[in-house]
Design a protein around this motif. Structure first.
Motif, PDB file in Angstrom:
ATOM      1  N   TRP A 171       0.849  -1.188   0.000  1.00 44.03           N
ATOM      2  CA  TRP A 171       0.000   0.000   0.000  1.00 44.03           C
ATOM      3  C   TRP A 171       0.887   1.241   0.000  1.00 44.03           C
ATOM      4  CZ3 TRP A 171      -5.299   0.455  -0.320  1.00 44.03           C
ATOM      5  CH2 TRP A 171      -6.044  -0.716  -0.184  1.00 44.03           C
ATOM      6  N   GLN A 172       0.419   2.289  -0.673  1.00 46.47           N
ATOM      7  CA  GLN A 172       1.152   3.551  -0.690  1.00 46.47           C
ATOM      8  C   GLN A 172       0.212   4.718  -0.474  1.00 46.47           C
ATOM      9  OE1 GLN A 172       3.491   2.723  -4.574  1.00 46.47           O
ATOM     10  NE2 GLN A 172       4.834   3.949  -3.283  1.00 46.47           N
ATOM     11  N   ALA A 173       0.633   5.642   0.367  1.00 46.62           N
ATOM     12  CA  ALA A 173      -0.100   6.894   0.520  1.00 46.62           C
ATOM     13  C   ALA A 173       0.338   7.847  -0.585  1.00 46.62           C
ATOM     14  CB  ALA A 173       0.180   7.497   1.889  1.00 46.62           C
ATOM     15  N   GLY A 174      -0.541   8.797  -0.909  1.00 49.06           N
ATOM     16  CA  GLY A 174      -0.217   9.734  -1.978  1.00 49.06           C
ATOM     17  C   GLY A 174      -0.457  11.172  -1.586  1.00 49.06           C
ATOM     18  N   GLY A 175       0.238  12.059  -2.274  1.00 51.10           N
ATOM     19  CA  GLY A 175       0.090  13.489  -2.066  1.00 51.10           C
ATOM     20  C   GLY A 175      -0.256  14.185  -3.367  1.00 51.10           C
ATOM     21  N   VAL A 176      -0.407  15.502  -3.302  1.00 53.62           N
ATOM     22  CA  VAL A 176      -0.815  16.292  -4.461  1.00 53.62           C
ATOM     23  C   VAL A 176       0.274  17.298  -4.800  1.00 53.62           C
ATOM     24  CG1 VAL A 176      -2.667  17.628  -5.520  1.00 53.62           C
ATOM     25  CG2 VAL A 176      -3.161  16.160  -3.537  1.00 53.62           C
ATOM     26  N   ALA A 177       0.841  17.173  -6.008  1.00 54.56           N
ATOM     27  CA  ALA A 177       1.770  18.168  -6.522  1.00 54.56           C
ATOM     28  C   ALA A 177       0.994  19.130  -7.412  1.00 54.56           C
ATOM     29  CB  ALA A 177       2.881  17.501  -7.325  1.00 54.56           C
ATOM     30  N   ALA A 178       1.204  20.435  -7.236  1.00 58.95           N
ATOM     31  CA  ALA A 178       0.448  21.424  -8.002  1.00 58.95           C
ATOM     32  C   ALA A 178       1.364  22.506  -8.555  1.00 58.95           C
ATOM     33  CB  ALA A 178      -0.637  22.053  -7.132  1.00 58.95           C
ATOM     34  N   ARG A 179       0.999  22.985  -9.741  1.00 57.82           N
ATOM     35  CA  ARG A 179       1.768  24.052 -10.379  1.00 57.82           C
ATOM     36  C   ARG A 179       1.443  25.407  -9.777  1.00 57.82           C
ATOM     37  NH1 ARG A 179       0.280  24.818 -15.547  1.00 57.82           N
ATOM     38  NH2 ARG A 179       2.318  25.539 -16.268  1.00 57.82           N
ATOM     39  N   GLY A 180       0.369  25.462  -8.978  1.00 52.32           N
ATOM     40  CA  GLY A 180      -0.035  26.718  -8.362  1.00 52.32           C
ATOM     41  C   GLY A 180      -0.189  26.578  -6.862  1.00 52.32           C
ATOM     42  N   THR A 181      -1.272  27.107  -6.332  1.00 53.23           N
ATOM     43  CA  THR A 181      -1.499  27.084  -4.891  1.00 53.23           C
ATOM     44  C   THR A 181      -1.815  25.668  -4.415  1.00 53.23           C
ATOM     45  OG1 THR A 181      -3.828  27.644  -5.264  1.00 53.23           O
ATOM     46  CG2 THR A 181      -2.304  29.464  -4.846  1.00 53.23           C
ATOM     47  N   PRO A 182      -1.639  25.386  -3.125  1.00 55.92           N
ATOM     48  CA  PRO A 182      -1.837  24.023  -2.632  1.00 55.92           C
ATOM     49  C   PRO A 182      -3.263  23.512  -2.812  1.00 55.92           C
ATOM     50  CG  PRO A 182      -0.638  25.350  -1.020  1.00 55.92           C
ATOM     51  CD  PRO A 182      -1.130  26.298  -2.069  1.00 55.92           C
ATOM     52  N   VAL A 183      -3.380  22.225  -3.097  1.00 58.08           N
ATOM     53  CA  VAL A 183      -4.673  21.549  -3.129  1.00 58.08           C
ATOM     54  C   VAL A 183      -4.876  20.917  -1.758  1.00 58.08           C
ATOM     55  CG1 VAL A 183      -5.993  19.630  -4.103  1.00 58.08           C
ATOM     56  CG2 VAL A 183      -4.634  21.117  -5.606  1.00 58.08           C
ATOM     57  N   LEU A 184      -5.776  21.499  -0.996  1.00 57.19           N
ATOM     58  CA  LEU A 184      -6.032  21.012   0.358  1.00 57.19           C
ATOM     59  C   LEU A 184      -7.522  20.718   0.549  1.00 57.19           C
ATOM     60  CD1 LEU A 184      -4.405  20.415   2.926  1.00 57.19           C
ATOM     61  CD2 LEU A 184      -4.956  22.727   3.721  1.00 57.19           C
ATOM     62  N   HIS A 185      -8.353  21.747   0.436  1.00 56.73           N
ATOM     63  CA  HIS A 185      -9.796  21.599   0.578  1.00 56.73           C
ATOM     64  C   HIS A 185     -10.433  21.306  -0.783  1.00 56.73           C
ATOM     65  CE1 HIS A 185      -9.687  23.217   4.709  1.00 56.73           C
ATOM     66  NE2 HIS A 185      -8.760  24.038   4.245  1.00 56.73           N
ATOM     67  N   PRO A 186     -11.633  20.734  -0.804  1.00 57.76           N
ATOM     68  CA  PRO A 186     -12.318  20.494  -2.069  1.00 57.76           C
ATOM     69  C   PRO A 186     -12.446  21.748  -2.938  1.00 57.76           C
ATOM     70  CG  PRO A 186     -13.416  19.281  -0.330  1.00 57.76           C
ATOM     71  CD  PRO A 186     -12.374  20.117   0.335  1.00 57.76           C
ATOM     72  N   ALA A 187     -12.650  22.899  -2.338  1.00 58.12           N
ATOM     73  CA  ALA A 187     -12.787  24.135  -3.103  1.00 58.12           C
ATOM     74  C   ALA A 187     -11.523  24.474  -3.890  1.00 58.12           C
ATOM     75  CB  ALA A 187     -13.139  25.287  -2.155  1.00 58.12           C
ATOM     76  N   ASP A 188     -10.394  23.919  -3.473  1.00 62.75           N
ATOM     77  CA  ASP A 188      -9.118  24.243  -4.130  1.00 62.75           C
ATOM     78  C   ASP A 188      -8.989  23.640  -5.517  1.00 62.75           C
ATOM     79  OD1 ASP A 188      -8.347  25.651  -1.848  1.00 62.75           O
ATOM     80  OD2 ASP A 188      -7.412  23.882  -0.945  1.00 62.75           O
ATOM     81  N   VAL A 189      -9.797  22.630  -5.856  1.00 61.77           N
ATOM     82  CA  VAL A 189      -9.657  21.991  -7.175  1.00 61.77           C
ATOM     83  C   VAL A 189     -10.625  22.565  -8.200  1.00 61.77           C
ATOM     84  CG1 VAL A 189      -8.856  19.839  -6.132  1.00 61.77           C
ATOM     85  CG2 VAL A 189     -11.281  20.093  -6.734  1.00 61.77           C
TER      86      VAL A 189
END
Length: 358
Positions: A171-189
């Motif tokens: 199993w592997q956990a994953g993170g979010v790489a973004a070209r702009g501001t961080p993706v944290l909350h649903p509104a961020d996407v």
């Protein structure tokens, strides 16, 4: 028997197994009867070189992406356990065949092993979609507990019926790489194009207002470089190995919480497994299981390492907490979880078994 034998001297094992997988008609070779149910031990023992394929960067036994190292450790230990009766060739970076094609080749016996992201196979084997269901698994302990719970038994049975045998649960956990501001909350996407890694992840992101891309992880760098992707979710190890910090301004790390836990096991063709002698089968199973602590330890290390590597490169690093996870889980339940359960009574039962693992 070498895997590079010529058609003039003998049938190749892969052509033979592929034909047997496609047809129940028994074949005769050199006076030995072979059927779709398996090879007689005398023939199986002669076929000593097996191929392991995966999409990740290559390395050595001690250096590089841990998934490649796991494959190499597996090969070395099984070869030692079988006193050289089984030998292996490891093909990293999809150098043997394209990434998505590996599952079908495995099922037909045209490929021996693959370390493969489970959700990539959801189109062929719907049960595999559980391997990356957003917010369903939220810790390594929970994911690894599947193996000995009813969900693990049911998933194993479903895969083996389709020609796939799991040898090492990873199993592997994953993170979010973004070209702009961080993706944290649903509104961020909202309004961005993001790679989720599975049909179910994409459903969650679409419901939050994102556009989605379904490319394999080894194509994320090019997607971000060209601007075709604004953000991508993938394992911590892939975030490191594919050097996505070079295209990122922010990272949502998986070192605390993550909505993205993926089952990425070392799998073997059941056709090939069934054609081997019992002693060799035992060696494969024993070594495969023995490497699970290595996979867990290295995945956890990479959850920490990725944050350090990205911060050093000047990327802003943020973490999820329980409140953020609750926001995503509410969306996931109403979209991906509901869609999976609505497919059939069997799918709903599988999801319930997974939910039962605390």
């Amino acid at each position: 028997m070498s895997t590079d034998q010529t058609p003039n001297t003998a049938l190749s094992r892969r052509a033979l197994l592929g034909g047997m997988a496609a047809s129940p008609v028994a074949l005769t070779l050199g006076g030995t009867v072979l059927s779709a149910g398996g090879l007689l031990p005398s023939l199986a023992q002669a076929q000593t070189t097996l191929k392991i394929s995966h999409q990740f960067p290559g390395g050595t036994l001690t250096e590089g992406d841990f998934r490649d190292r796991l494959c190499r450790k597996f090969a070395a230990q099984v070869e030692a356990e079988t006193k050289g009766a089984l030998k292996f060739e490891v093909y990293p970076a999809s150098s043997l065949m394209k990434t998505v094609a590996q599952l079908q080749a495995l099922r037909k016996g045209a490929l021996d092993f693959t370390l493969y992201p489970m959700p990539y196979g959801g189109g062929e084997i719907p049960e595999m979609n559980l391997g990356l269901m957003p917010c369903l698994v939220t810790s390594y302990e929970q994911g690894l507990a599947w193996k000995k719970k009813p969900i693990g038994e049911a998933l194993t049975k479903a895969l083996e019926a389709k020609g796939v045998k799991i040898l090492t649960w990873v199993w592997q956990a994953g993170g979010v790489a973004a070209r702009g501001t961080p993706v944290l909350h649903p509104a961020d996407v909202k309004g961005i194009k993001i790679r989720g890694g599975s049909r179910e992840m994409d459903m969650m992101f679409k419901a939050a207002g994102a556009a989605v891309s379904s490319i394999p992880s080894n194509e994320i760098y090019a997607g971000m470089q060209t601007g075709n992707l604004d953000a991508a979710v993938t394992s911590s190890t892939s975030l490191i190995s594919f050097k996505l910090e070079e295209q990122s301004k922010s990272l949502t790390a998986a070192r605390q919480k993550s909505f993205w836990y993926m089952l990425e096991p070392l799998m073997m063709s059941k056709i090939v497994f069934d054609g081997l002698p019992a002693a060799q089968q035992k060696a494969l199973l024993t070594v495969g299981e023995s490497l699970e602590p290595f996979g867990l330890e290295e995945a956890r290390k990479d959850d920490q390492r990725v944050a350090e590597i990205y911060a050093k490169a000047g990327v802003k690093v943020v973490d999820m907490d329980d409140k953020v996870m609750d926001e995503w889980r509410a969306i996931a339940r109403d979209t991906a979880w509901k869609d999976f359960a609505d497919r059939s009574a069997e799918a709903a039962a599988l999801l319930k078994l997974a939910e039962d693992v605390a």
